[in-house]
Design an enzyme around this catalytic site. Sequence first.
Site, PDB file in Angstrom:
ATOM      1  N   CYS A  49      43.855  35.134  34.517  1.00  0.00           N
ATOM      2  CA  CYS A  49      42.710  35.966  34.137  1.00  0.00           C
ATOM      3  C   CYS A  49      43.050  36.694  32.838  1.00  0.00           C
ATOM      4  O   CYS A  49      44.104  37.323  32.728  1.00  0.00           O
ATOM      5  CB  CYS A  49      42.437  36.970  35.258  1.00  0.00           C
ATOM      6  SG  CYS A  49      41.343  38.313  34.785  1.00  0.00           S
ATOM      7  N   GLU A  50      42.180  36.605  31.866  1.00  0.00           N
ATOM      8  CA  GLU A  50      42.473  37.224  30.569  1.00  0.00           C
ATOM      9  C   GLU A  50      42.364  38.740  30.594  1.00  0.00           C
ATOM     10  O   GLU A  50      42.842  39.412  29.688  1.00  0.00           O
ATOM     11  CB  GLU A  50      41.558  36.652  29.481  1.00  0.00           C
ATOM     12  CG  GLU A  50      40.119  37.037  29.598  1.00  0.00           C
ATOM     13  CD  GLU A  50      39.262  36.403  28.509  1.00  0.00           C
ATOM     14  OE1 GLU A  50      38.278  37.035  28.121  1.00  0.00           O
ATOM     15  OE2 GLU A  50      39.577  35.281  28.049  1.00  0.00           O
ATOM     16  N   HIS A  51      41.776  39.301  31.639  1.00  0.00           N
ATOM     17  CA  HIS A  51      41.609  40.750  31.699  1.00  0.00           C
ATOM     18  C   HIS A  51      42.868  41.473  32.176  1.00  0.00           C
ATOM     19  O   HIS A  51      43.143  42.588  31.734  1.00  0.00           O
ATOM     20  CB  HIS A  51      40.426  41.117  32.602  1.00  0.00           C
ATOM     21  CG  HIS A  51      39.132  40.554  32.110  1.00  0.00           C
ATOM     22  ND1 HIS A  51      38.174  40.038  32.948  1.00  0.00           N
ATOM     23  CD2 HIS A  51      38.656  40.399  30.857  1.00  0.00           C
ATOM     24  CE1 HIS A  51      37.154  39.600  32.237  1.00  0.00           C
ATOM     25  NE2 HIS A  51      37.417  39.811  30.962  1.00  0.00           N
ATOM     26  N   HIS A  52      43.621  40.851  33.092  1.00  0.00           N
ATOM     27  CA  HIS A  52      44.818  41.505  33.636  1.00  0.00           C
ATOM     28  C   HIS A  52      46.066  40.626  33.559  1.00  0.00           C
ATOM     29  O   HIS A  52      47.136  41.039  33.978  1.00  0.00           O
ATOM     30  CB  HIS A  52      44.586  41.900  35.104  1.00  0.00           C
ATOM     31  CG  HIS A  52      43.435  42.829  35.284  1.00  0.00           C
ATOM     32  ND1 HIS A  52      42.184  42.395  35.678  1.00  0.00           N
ATOM     33  CD2 HIS A  52      43.329  44.169  35.093  1.00  0.00           C
ATOM     34  CE1 HIS A  52      41.361  43.431  35.736  1.00  0.00           C
ATOM     35  NE2 HIS A  52      42.016  44.505  35.377  1.00  0.00           N
TER      36      HIS A  52
ATOM     37  N   GLN B 132      36.733  32.587  34.771  1.00  0.00           N
ATOM     38  CA  GLN B 132      36.279  31.401  35.496  1.00  0.00           C
ATOM     39  C   GLN B 132      34.979  30.848  34.937  1.00  0.00           C
ATOM     40  O   GLN B 132      34.776  29.633  34.886  1.00  0.00           O
ATOM     41  CB  GLN B 132      36.129  31.731  36.984  1.00  0.00           C
ATOM     42  CG  GLN B 132      35.776  30.536  37.835  1.00  0.00           C
ATOM     43  CD  GLN B 132      35.790  30.854  39.313  1.00  0.00           C
ATOM     44  OE1 GLN B 132      36.541  31.711  39.770  1.00  0.00           O
ATOM     45  NE2 GLN B 132      34.948  30.167  40.073  1.00  0.00           N
TER      46      GLN B 132
ATOM     47  N   HIS C 254      40.963  35.265  42.998  1.00  0.00           N
ATOM     48  CA  HIS C 254      41.470  35.993  41.837  1.00  0.00           C
ATOM     49  C   HIS C 254      42.413  37.098  42.285  1.00  0.00           C
ATOM     50  O   HIS C 254      41.995  38.018  43.007  1.00  0.00           O
ATOM     51  CB  HIS C 254      40.305  36.588  41.042  1.00  0.00           C
ATOM     52  CG  HIS C 254      39.439  35.561  40.393  1.00  0.00           C
ATOM     53  ND1 HIS C 254      39.419  35.370  39.028  1.00  0.00           N
ATOM     54  CD2 HIS C 254      38.585  34.634  40.907  1.00  0.00           C
ATOM     55  CE1 HIS C 254      38.579  34.386  38.731  1.00  0.00           C
ATOM     56  NE2 HIS C 254      38.062  33.934  39.860  1.00  0.00           N
TER      57      HIS C 254
ATOM     58  N   CYS D 205      43.525  39.461  40.593  1.00  0.00           N
ATOM     59  CA  CYS D 205      43.135  40.770  40.058  1.00  0.00           C
ATOM     60  C   CYS D 205      42.184  41.496  41.013  1.00  0.00           C
ATOM     61  O   CYS D 205      42.079  42.722  40.970  1.00  0.00           O
ATOM     62  CB  CYS D 205      42.519  40.630  38.670  1.00  0.00           C
ATOM     63  SG  CYS D 205      41.070  39.567  38.586  1.00  0.00           S
TER      64      CYS D 205
END
Length: 195
Positions: A87-90, A128, A156, A158
């Site tokens: 996941c690019e956010h976390h 995703q 996920h 996250c």
Amino acid sequence: MANKKFEEYNIQVTDDVKNRYKNIIIDLGEDISRDGLEKTPERAAKAMQFLTQGYHQDPVEILKSAMFKESYNEMVIVKDIELYSLCEHHILPFFGKAHIAYIPNGYIVGLSKLPRIVDVFARRLQVQERLTEQILDCINDTLKPQGVAVVIEAAHMCMMMRGVQKQNSVTTTSGFRGQFEKIETRNEFLKLIGK
């Protein structure tokens, strides 16, 4: 290059990322000289290069390397393709399965190439939704089939390890082009993958 196995690591990138991981571990309050952590920065640097190797692979070339003229024009499905991404956010993992179908329009593709395309796009920092669309568009634009469908189901970390901490949630995304935009074709695909 398109199908190159990732076993070599850029020494300069490895050293740079290793030093950054070393500083992160120290900043978090750990003793970097401890036996269990001594080689962790280098292992983490190599792991990140492996997990993001998709940036250095060409999905179009992978598909083109195994396109064959064929008159078959019924649905082709490869389902339950394992996928692992970050996941690019976390920068935490998400993982699950992709289901891909296409209806040929003069060309078929070697079946192993569809999972390879999934891996190329999954081995990047991702969301995703974009992953689904990239796989869909790559197959559609390269093979030019009568239609293509992609469904991804993933868990996920996250959402599981932090934040809302929901252990049993699964995210489903889908995309359809061409003949799969027709409800009867889409329903046949969904039935065949058990959805």
